[in-house]
Every structure is written in C-alpha cells, then in structure tokens.
Motif scaffolding. Structure first.
Motif, PDB file in Angstrom:
ATOM      1  N   ILE A 134     -45.942   0.187 -70.441  1.00 31.01           N
ATOM      2  CA  ILE A 134     -45.075   1.374 -70.384  1.00 31.01           C
ATOM      3  C   ILE A 134     -43.683   0.985 -69.905  1.00 31.01           C
ATOM      4  N   GLU A 135     -43.605   0.028 -69.007  1.00 33.26           N
ATOM      5  CA  GLU A 135     -42.301  -0.461 -68.548  1.00 33.26           C
ATOM      6  C   GLU A 135     -41.492  -0.998 -69.729  1.00 33.26           C
ATOM      7  N   ASN A 136     -42.119  -1.792 -70.574  1.00 33.24           N
ATOM      8  CA  ASN A 136     -41.432  -2.355 -71.739  1.00 33.24           C
ATOM      9  C   ASN A 136     -40.940  -1.268 -72.687  1.00 33.24           C
ATOM     10  N   LEU A 137     -41.703  -0.198 -72.852  1.00 32.66           N
ATOM     11  CA  LEU A 137     -41.278   0.904 -73.719  1.00 32.66           C
ATOM     12  C   LEU A 137     -40.109   1.684 -73.116  1.00 32.66           C
ATOM     13  N   PHE A 138     -40.076   1.798 -71.794  1.00 28.72           N
ATOM     14  CA  PHE A 138     -39.009   2.550 -71.131  1.00 28.72           C
ATOM     15  C   PHE A 138     -37.682   1.799 -71.104  1.00 28.72           C
ATOM     16  N   TYR A 139     -37.695   0.479 -71.280  1.00 27.23           N
ATOM     17  CA  TYR A 139     -36.449  -0.286 -71.227  1.00 27.23           C
ATOM     18  C   TYR A 139     -35.419   0.187 -72.242  1.00 27.23           C
ATOM     19  N   LYS A 140     -35.867   0.612 -73.407  1.00 28.80           N
ATOM     20  CA  LYS A 140     -34.892   1.014 -74.424  1.00 28.80           C
ATOM     21  C   LYS A 140     -34.143   2.287 -74.031  1.00 28.80           C
ATOM     22  N   PHE A 141     -34.708   3.092 -73.135  1.00 27.78           N
ATOM     23  CA  PHE A 141     -34.027   4.307 -72.665  1.00 27.78           C
ATOM     24  C   PHE A 141     -33.125   3.998 -71.470  1.00 27.78           C
ATOM     25  N   GLY A 142     -33.456   2.961 -70.743  1.00 29.92           N
ATOM     26  CA  GLY A 142     -32.728   2.584 -69.537  1.00 29.92           C
ATOM     27  C   GLY A 142     -33.518   2.967 -68.303  1.00 29.92           C
ATOM     28  N   ILE A 143     -34.029   1.984 -67.616  1.00 28.86           N
ATOM     29  CA  ILE A 143     -34.739   2.226 -66.358  1.00 28.86           C
ATOM     30  C   ILE A 143     -33.715   2.169 -65.240  1.00 28.86           C
ATOM     31  N   LYS A 144     -33.487   3.313 -64.586  1.00 27.50           N
ATOM     32  CA  LYS A 144     -32.528   3.375 -63.481  1.00 27.50           C
ATOM     33  C   LYS A 144     -33.117   2.789 -62.207  1.00 27.50           C
ATOM     34  N   GLU A 145     -34.390   3.094 -61.968  1.00 21.78           N
ATOM     35  CA  GLU A 145     -35.103   2.574 -60.803  1.00 21.78           C
ATOM     36  C   GLU A 145     -36.565   2.441 -61.155  1.00 21.78           C
ATOM     37  N   MET A 146     -37.216   1.515 -60.460  1.00 24.14           N
ATOM     38  CA  MET A 146     -38.647   1.330 -60.644  1.00 24.14           C
ATOM     39  C   MET A 146     -39.235   0.871 -59.321  1.00 24.14           C
ATOM     40  N   VAL A 147     -40.419   1.378 -59.007  1.00 35.19           N
ATOM     41  CA  VAL A 147     -41.129   0.917 -57.815  1.00 35.19           C
ATOM     42  C   VAL A 147     -42.608   0.835 -58.161  1.00 35.19           C
ATOM     43  N   ARG A 148     -43.249  -0.223 -57.672  1.00 38.65           N
ATOM     44  CA  ARG A 148     -44.676  -0.436 -57.929  1.00 38.65           C
ATOM     45  C   ARG A 148     -45.393  -0.705 -56.627  1.00 38.65           C
ATOM     46  N   THR A 149     -46.631  -0.228 -56.567  1.00 43.96           N
ATOM     47  CA  THR A 149     -47.474  -0.571 -55.436  1.00 43.96           C
ATOM     48  C   THR A 149     -48.127  -1.910 -55.719  1.00 43.96           C
ATOM     49  N   GLY A 150     -48.768  -2.435 -54.731  1.00 49.65           N
ATOM     50  CA  GLY A 150     -49.618  -3.587 -54.972  1.00 49.65           C
ATOM     51  C   GLY A 150     -50.931  -3.111 -55.550  1.00 49.65           C
ATOM     52  N   LYS A 151     -51.711  -4.042 -56.009  1.00 45.49           N
ATOM     53  CA  LYS A 151     -53.015  -3.720 -56.578  1.00 45.49           C
ATOM     54  C   LYS A 151     -53.961  -3.272 -55.472  1.00 45.49           C
ATOM     55  N   ILE A 152     -54.744  -2.245 -55.760  1.00 44.41           N
ATOM     56  CA  ILE A 152     -55.867  -1.890 -54.908  1.00 44.41           C
ATOM     57  C   ILE A 152     -57.114  -2.049 -55.755  1.00 44.41           C
ATOM     58  N   ALA A 153     -58.219  -2.419 -55.135  1.00 44.49           N
ATOM     59  CA  ALA A 153     -59.446  -2.659 -55.891  1.00 44.49           C
ATOM     60  C   ALA A 153     -60.644  -2.319 -55.026  1.00 44.49           C
ATOM     61  N   ILE A 154     -61.724  -1.959 -55.707  1.00 45.39           N
ATOM     62  CA  ILE A 154     -62.970  -1.636 -55.025  1.00 45.39           C
ATOM     63  C   ILE A 154     -64.120  -2.147 -55.878  1.00 45.39           C
ATOM     64  N   ALA A 155     -65.169  -2.618 -55.223  1.00 45.85           N
ATOM     65  CA  ALA A 155     -66.335  -3.129 -55.938  1.00 45.85           C
ATOM     66  C   ALA A 155     -67.073  -1.972 -56.610  1.00 45.85           C
ATOM     67  N   ARG A 156     -67.593  -2.252 -57.805  1.00 45.80           N
ATOM     68  CA  ARG A 156     -68.369  -1.236 -58.533  1.00 45.80           C
ATOM     69  C   ARG A 156     -69.728  -1.045 -57.884  1.00 45.80           C
ATOM     70  N   GLY A 157     -70.336   0.106 -58.157  1.00 42.30           N
ATOM     71  CA  GLY A 157     -71.698   0.375 -57.744  1.00 42.30           C
ATOM     72  C   GLY A 157     -71.863   0.548 -56.253  1.00 42.30           C
ATOM     73  N   SER A 158     -73.008   0.142 -55.756  1.00 42.80           N
ATOM     74  CA  SER A 158     -73.346   0.400 -54.359  1.00 42.80           C
ATOM     75  C   SER A 158     -72.931  -0.726 -53.417  1.00 42.80           C
ATOM     76  N   LYS A 159     -72.281  -1.760 -53.950  1.00 41.06           N
ATOM     77  CA  LYS A 159     -71.827  -2.851 -53.104  1.00 41.06           C
ATOM     78  C   LYS A 159     -70.747  -2.357 -52.162  1.00 41.06           C
ATOM     79  N   LYS A 160     -70.794  -2.810 -50.927  1.00 35.52           N
ATOM     80  CA  LYS A 160     -69.759  -2.467 -49.960  1.00 35.52           C
ATOM     81  C   LYS A 160     -69.061  -3.744 -49.538  1.00 35.52           C
ATOM     82  N   VAL A 161     -67.737  -3.687 -49.543  1.00 35.37           N
ATOM     83  CA  VAL A 161     -66.949  -4.858 -49.148  1.00 35.37           C
ATOM     84  C   VAL A 161     -66.695  -4.811 -47.668  1.00 35.37           C
TER      85      VAL A 161
END
Length: 161
Positions: A134-161
């Motif tokens: 989506i970032e690449n598609l928005f470049y043609k319009f002009g991205i004035k600002e952008m901010v991203r979080t870091g990745k968050i992740a969680i194990a699938r199913g009943s596993k607990k980290v």
C-alpha cells in the motif's frame, strides 16, 4: 534471516533500556521493536525482530536470559504465529485523487481515519508485505508523512509464550 522474539519482562522502568543496550553492545541491529503490558500488569512483552543467522539468534537469546528482569524469551517461528504491523499514511489528496485513494484503501481493507482539504490519513494493519504494497501505491499521490509500529506477534492455538 529475520527472527521474531517474544521477551516477557518485569514491568519496571529501565528494562527496555537494558534490553536495547544488550543489542547495541553486541553490534546487533533491531529491525523492529514493540513493547506493551500483558494480561498481567506486572509483566510487559517486548516483541523484537532481529536479522541474523541461527548462531546470532542463539547468542541473543542467551544474553537476554542473563538479564535479571527477563522472565522468558521465545523464538516465534513465522509458521506458528500471527504477526501484524500498523501504519498511518498521510497522503496528498485533491478532488481528482480522493476516489482512487478510497479504492486502494478498500482493496487493502484499510480505513480512512481523517480527511483534510489537501490530504487524507489512512490506517492499515497487516504483515510487512501488505504495508509495503500500500505504501508503494500511495507514493504516486505523495506521502506527506508515514509512521509504522514494530511487528507484534502471538503464537497460534493454545500455546502460551
């Protein structure tokens, strides 16, 4: 190779500083970092994405486990987890481009969260590839600002980290 680590730590001041210092002292670069409190208010979870081979990963895990405030370190294999990022894009938008920006937003199941006279702010969640697309598609319009979080992740199913 990218590795995602889930690090459970005591929810105290200075813990994040000690964890990030460990990486900088060893010369390891952190690709992504996200921190938040867990279901237990005394415990925080740090999700770290680090680039390196298996020996780098093992060294990082050993060093993290030596820190007093670290409760548990888990390597989240991509096939066993659900991972997401959040990004906000402020995109230049006039009367001629708004409809196309709205179409792109709908295709990516994103949301327009603010509309101004000359811009829109789009919120998108997903994996890294979706955010980059989506970032690449928005470049043609002009991205004035952008901010991203870091990745968050969680194990699938009943596993607990």
């Amino acid at each position: 190779m990218k590795h995602t680590l889930a690090v459970l730590v005591e929810n105290r001041s200075g813990v994040l500083s000690r964890v990030s210092s460990l990486f900088s002292r060893r010369g390891y670069n952190i690709d992504s970092l996200a921190v938040g409190v867990t279901e237990d208010p005394t415990v925080s979870r740090i999700t770290i994405v680090v680039h390196g081979d298996d020996s780098v990963l093992e060294q990082v895990k050993k060093q993290l486990n030596k820190l007093v405030d670290v409760i548990k370190v888990s390597d989240l294999a991509s096939e066993d987890t659900v991972g997401r990022e959040l990004a906000l894009f402020k995109v230049s938008a006039d009367e001629n481009s708004r409809a196309e920006i709205m179409q792109i937003t709908d295709i990516f199941r994103a949301r327009i969260v603010d509309v101004g006279p000359k811009s829109v702010i789009v919120e998108v969640t997903g994996d890294e590839d979706k955010i980059l697309a989506i970032e690449n598609l928005f470049y043609k319009f002009g991205i004035k600002e952008m901010v991203r979080t870091g990745k968050i992740a969680i194990a699938r199913g009943s596993k607990k980290v």
